[in-house]
Structure formats: structure tokens, C-alpha cells
Design an enzyme around this catalytic site. Structure first.
Site, PDB file in Angstrom:
ATOM      1  CG  ASP A   3      -2.200   0.811   0.957  1.00 45.77           C
ATOM      2  OD1 ASP A   3      -2.229   1.565  -0.040  1.00 45.77           O
ATOM      3  OD2 ASP A   3      -3.150   0.729   1.759  1.00 45.77           O
ATOM      4  CB  CYS A  24     -12.468 -22.485  16.774  1.00 46.58           C
ATOM      5  SG  CYS A  24     -11.066 -22.508  15.653  1.00 46.58           S
ATOM      6  CB  CYS A  54      -7.591 -23.337  14.938  1.00 45.77           C
ATOM      7  SG  CYS A  54      -7.346 -22.268  16.361  1.00 45.77           S
ATOM      8  CB  CYS A  68      -9.655 -23.310  19.574  1.00 45.24           C
ATOM      9  SG  CYS A  68      -9.698 -21.568  19.120  1.00 45.24           S
TER      10      CYS A  68
END
Ligand code: GUN
Ligand code: ZN
Length: 475
Positions: free
Chosen positions: A88, A277, A279, A282
Site C-alpha cells: 500500500d 473452533c 484450530c 483452540c
């Protein structure tokens, strides 16, 4: 061609975008890397599913140390990665602080010199609800800078890609003008800008109008980036409106504030008893354990979860495009917040654009509520039925599938030829019994047009009580 479309659904697509550092599959999420802060290091991002990242060339440019290292080792050397990196330009700082200490020419040259894969001009992100005249003047300057960037970029050989921001505040005529100008500039990615203040305040409808207005003008041959959109709750919605690239610092910003991302919204760690979750973070911690941790360690783990769950949602969107179930996924996702429902309803004002993009053959049609009525499949069915040749003088149309008839009535679809009762969409549509009145109204309107078209014939209607409430029968 640097962008190849390999699958489509609704206005969404799966594409392949070629960059000097390899091909990226879209829809893609570009995590934001702050070159000053080693929160989650850039070289670890692939682990979560990232194929490309975005960083801010203005932050690098402004710091003497970073600038010299970037010029010497290149952007990828500085970050220690070999995957594509978009940069950016400092426009976001322009929006937040009102000023930057660099010109468009300088920052575009700098991005080219450090080897950015996707270069961004210093566009002016006019905030929402600005005066029309202010937004118009800003936009004219943005377009001037984009043309200047195009020229500079070409002088470097145009091996890397150039993004062309779309501005115009909340004024749709200006967004349209911006998109028209962008089509005429030799760029590779369209980037819809200045939506962060709208997303932050849940003005999802305004973003939808901006995206759909831009998409109705922009050539479909180039990918569309939605600057600063990085919450998984909006991926399905805006991907279905044709957004190919998302980026965000949300995973990190939210984590530092103990906010846990899910595809159904943000949860506060302090309110969680369980992690919804699977993942690695978690599965190996409880919310209580995280709360007891030291702040830095906790933020790092929440950020990891936020990345895992964000990329999971991107893959879910991609699979939905592949199996032509993106409408079903969006209609599910928007249930998480009333303003998401409202945003999706904007497609009613852009039916023609949606229809241009959405494939006409799919395997399934799950009717999931009144938003399903906006799908192009229904409108196409209505048009198609009006063109069906009928050579009989007497036609039987029945709402009861057990009665022998030439045509059958189905909510939403209206008149369905008997021979199409086993085909997509009308014959394959799964609906619940006692579907809402709107589905009958849409069907009844189709029946009315059908009868009007065949008014020279004798039409015998076999209607049950529910249908009789919606169909006016004269004879
Ligand atoms: N990041 C978030 N919004 C914007 C925008 O409008 N322009 C640019 N260049 N970057 C952004
Ligand atoms: Zn998790």
C-alpha cells in the site's frame, strides 16, 4: 493474461492471479504485515494458509533504516519471504492523519524499486458521507495520480502488477465514474477503497452498494480487492458480490483487544466459556487459560486463531463457488447480523449484473428463506417458461403434483412444464412446506404473465387452498 478465472458462482469467482513471486488463487486474504512490528512474522504466514500478504511501503519509506534495507535487499529480503507481497502507498495514513510526507510519484517509484508484486498509487480515500463536491475533487486527483502511476509503472517495464483504487466516498455516481476511469487505465487489480469506516460501523449495505456499483462497470477480466476488509463474517457476502481479494490487519488488531473472530461475528474473550473452533490454538487451550496468560502471549495466540479461522472461511467460500452453493452459504452467513441481511438485499437493485455473472446450470437449489427469491435462477426460470412453445388449445396447470397436467405450480418458480419437473432449477429445488407468502406471490405473478401470454387458449387451473389465496381466478 495475468488473471484467469477457473470457476464462477453468483458474482464470485475462483481465479489465478500471476505475480512475479508466483500464482495466487483467489478469493484470497492478504494478512497485513507491519514492517515495524514483529507480531506474527511474515515468514510464518504460509502456515495459516496465506498465499500473499500486504505491507505498507510508506512505513518502510519513512524509516531510514527500513528504507535502506529494503532498497538493498528488496522488499522480500526485508520481510524474509518469497511469496507475493502487495504494497500500500500511505493512503490509509492520508485518511487517518490528513497528510503524508511523500508524493505519488515518489511512492510509486519506491514500490517499484523495492520489488513489490502489486504497487498501489497514492489515492485519496475520501471518507463516507463527504460533500459531493469534495468527493468529486478528491476523485479527480486520484484519477490523475492513477494515470501518473500507470506511466511510471510502464517505465519500469510493468513486470509487477499495478492496483487501481476506486474512490468516490458514498456517492455512487462518483464510484461509477471512478470505475469507468479505472477500466481505461492499464492496471492489473481494481481496489475498492475508503470502506474501512463503513465496515467498522457495520454499514455493510453501503459497502454492498459501492461494490455492486463498481462491479457493474468494471471489466470482469481483472480481480477486485476490497481494501481493509478482513473479518471472516463478510467474506462470503462480498465474494458473492465479486470481490476477489481481501486484506486486513483485523486478525492482529482484534487480538490485541482480546477479540476472537468467527465467521458469525466477533466474540469477547472475557465472555467465552468454550472455543467454537478446532484450530491448534483452540484445541490446546481453554478461554480461561488464555485469560490467565500474560497479555502479549495471549494476543499472539488469539491472532493465530484469528488467522486460522479467516483462512478456513476463505476455503469454505472457494469450495462453495466450486460446488455452486455460494448463494446457500451467503444466505446462511447473513443470519449472523441484521445488517448483513440488509446488505445482501441490495442485490435486488443489481439483478442484471448478478445475472450476467451467475452460471445458469447448477446441481442444487436449496430454498433457505425469502432471500433465496433474489437468485437469478428464479428469474431465469420465469423468462424461460414464457418462451415455452405450447401447441395445445387447452392447458392444464396443477398445484398438485399427483394430478396429470401439462404444467405444475411451485412456490417461487411459478409455472413449471411437466417435462422440467426433474430438472434444475425448479424440479431440483428443495423447499420447506408452508413456505412464506412472498414465494407464492412471485409464483402467482409468473402464472399471471403466463396466462396473459396464452390468453387465446383454454387454461384449466387445479389449485389447492393455499394457491387460491394468491391466484385470481375469473372463470
Ligand atoms: N487501506 C484502507 N483503505 C484504503 C484506501 O482507500 N486506499 C488505500 N490505498 N489503502 C487503503
Ligand atoms: Zn481457533
Amino acid at each position: 493474461m495475468r488473471f484467469e478465472i477457473v470457476a464462477k458462482d453468483a458474482m464470485g469467482r475462483i481465479g489465478r492471479l500471476q505475480t512475479p513471486h508466483g500464482t495466487v488463487e483467489t478469493p484470497a486474504l492478504l494478512p497485513v504485515i507491519n514492517p515495524n512490528i514483529d507480531f506474527i512474522p511474515a515468514h510464518e504466514l504460509r502456515k495459516y494458509g496465506a498465499e500473499m500478504m500486504i505491507t505498507n511501503s510508506y512505513i518502510i519509506y519513512r524509516s531510514r533504516n527500513l528504507r535502506e534495507r529494503a532498497l538493498k535487499k528488496g522488499l522480500h529480503g526485508l520481510l524474509g519471504v518469497d511469496m507475493p507481497v502487495m504494497t500500500d502507498s500511505g493512503s490509509f495514513q492520508l485518511m487517518v492523519y490528513g497528510d503524508v510526507e511523500v508524493t505519488n510519484e515518489e511512492i510509486v517509484r519506491f514500490q517499484n524499486e523495492i520489488g513489490s508484486d502489486i504497487v498501489t498509487p497514492l489515492d485519496i480515500p475520501t471518507p463516507p458521507d463527504a460533500e459531493h463536491e469534495t468527493a468529486r475533487k478528491d476523485l479527480e486527483e486520484t484519477i490523475r495520480r492513477e494515470r501518473e502511476a500507470e506511466e511510471i509503472h510502464e517505465s519500469y517495464g510493468h513486470e509487477n502488477l499495478l492496483s487501481i483504487p476506486i474512490q468516490g466516498s458514498t456517492h455512487l455516481d462518483l464510484r461509477k465514474r471512478s470505475a469507468e476511469a479505472a477500466n481505461s487505465i492499464n492496471g492489473d487489480v481494481f481496489a475498492v477503497g475508503a470502506v474501512v469506516p463503513l465496515l467498522d460501523t457495520y454499514r455493510f449495505s453501503d459497502v454492498a452498494k459501492i461494490v455492486l456499483t463498481a462491479k457493474s462497470v468494471l471489466t470482469p477480466a481483472r480481480p477486485v480487492h476490497l481494501f481493509g476488509a478482513g473479518h471472516p463474517m463478510i467474506f462470503a457476502l462480498y465474494a458473492a458480490m465479486g470481490v476477489d481479494l481481501f486484506d486486513s490487519a483485523a486478525y492482529a488488531l482484534f487480538a490485541k483487544d482480546d477479540r476472537y473472530l468467527t465467521p458469525r461475528g466477533t466474540l469477547k474473550l472475557e465472555e467465552l466459556q468454550y472455543f467454537p473452533c478446532s484450530c491448534p490454538v483452540c484445541l490446546s487451550h481453554t478461554p480461561e487459560e488464555l485469560r490467565r496468560m500474560e497479555k502479549g502471549e495471549r494476543a499472539r495466540l488469539i491472532a493465530e486463531h484469528n488467522l486460522y479461522v479467516s483462512f478456513e472461511e476463505i476455503r469454505r467460500v472457494k469450495q462453495a463457488i466450486k460446488s455452486n452453493e455460494l448463494f446457500e452459504l451467503v444466505e446462511n452467513r447473513i443470519r449472523a447480523h441484521p445488517y448483513l441481511v440488509q446488505a445482501w438485499r441490495e442485490i435486488r437493485n443489481f439483478i442484471d449484473v448478478m445475472e450476467r455473472h451467475d452460471p445458469s446450470m447448477k446441481r442444487v437449489f436449496f430454498y433457505l428463506g425469502r432471500e433465496s427469491l433474489y437468485r437469478p435462477a428464479i428469474r431465469r426460470h420465469h423468462e424461460r417458461v414464457l418462451n415455452v412453445k405450447v401447441d395445445k388449445d387447452e392447458i392444464v396447470i396443477s398445484s398438485d403434483p399427483g394430478v396429470k397436467a401439462d404444467f405444475y405450480l411451485r412456490p417461487a418458480f411459478g409455472v413449471v412444464p411437466a417435462e422440467l419437473m426433474e430438472s434444475y432449477p425448479a424440479g431440483h429445488a428443495e423447499m420447506y412446506d408452508d413456505v412464506e407468502d412472498e414465494a407464492y406471490e412471485v409464483a402467482a405473478e409468473g402464472l399471471r404473465r403466463f396466462m396473459e401470454k396464452h390468453r387465446d387458449k383454454r387454461i384449466r387451473l387445479v389449485l389447492d387452498d393455499r394457491w387460491r389465496r394468491f391466484v385470481n381466478v375469473q372463470d
